[in-house]
Design an enzyme around this catalytic site. Sequence first.
Site, short mmCIF file in Angstrom:
data_model
loop_
_atom_site.label_atom_id
_atom_site.label_comp_id
_atom_site.label_asym_id
_atom_site.label_seq_id
_atom_site.Cartn_x
_atom_site.Cartn_y
_atom_site.Cartn_z
N LYS A 32 -17.40 -6.31 7.72
CA LYS A 32 -16.18 -7.06 8.07
C LYS A 32 -15.78 -6.73 9.51
CE LYS A 32 -13.89 -6.91 3.56
NZ LYS A 32 -12.69 -6.39 2.90
N ARG B 16 -2.03 -5.96 -8.16
CA ARG B 16 -0.87 -6.82 -7.89
C ARG B 16 -0.73 -7.89 -8.97
NH1 ARG B 16 -2.91 -8.17 -1.98
NH2 ARG B 16 -4.72 -8.34 -3.32
N HIS C 24 0.84 -1.21 0.00
CA HIS C 24 0.00 0.00 0.00
C HIS C 24 0.88 1.26 0.00
CE1 HIS C 24 -2.87 -2.74 2.41
NE2 HIS C 24 -3.45 -2.55 1.25
N SER D 37 -2.59 -7.77 3.27
CA SER D 37 -2.81 -7.60 4.71
C SER D 37 -3.18 -8.93 5.34
CB SER D 37 -3.93 -6.59 4.96
OG SER D 37 -3.60 -5.34 4.41
#
Length: 164
Positions: free
Chosen positions: A40, A89, A16, A127
Amino acid sequence: MIAVYPGSFDPVTFGHLDIIRRSSAVVDELIVGVLRNREKTPLFSAEERVNMIVDATRDIGNVKVTVFSGLSVDFARASGAQVIVRGLRAITDFEYELQMAQTNRIMEPSVDTMFLTTSLEYAYLSSTTVKEVAAYEGDISRFVPENVADALHRRVAEIKAGEK
Ligand code: PNS
């Protein structure tokens, strides 16, 4: 040009930070938006996530960090941003990101999505995997800055103490 970079950042990783550094170099102001997501259950509160990013980006002059809730396009509009920044990514990111960018553009045609490909050395990072390594007390120093690594180790220790 003002851009927003929305995300969960639970917690922020070197991947990030690579996107923050590179995108802030091509816009006048970059506003990092930490999503307060009620569905979440994050490991860190939105405020903790903001503080970790603030700490890790102190040397970049044109970056602000804030909490947002609701839609990313509404956050962009309220911030006066013309652009949403997202990192890509790998191919696996592409389908979801394309769907999100196109949905956002239908909802708000004045806001466009700008993709940056993550630098190769961070292309594997997420993460989720960092949290998994931290949960087993592995070395996360190559994945996150020191302030984040410390916070992660503390949180893991707190959780383990609570389970006893
Ligand atoms: O870091 P993440 O979890 O990949 O970030 C995802 C995020 C926060 C960018 C995305 O879930 C989002 O924009 N959420 C807010 C609601 C929204 O605008 N959804 C997109 C409409 S398809």
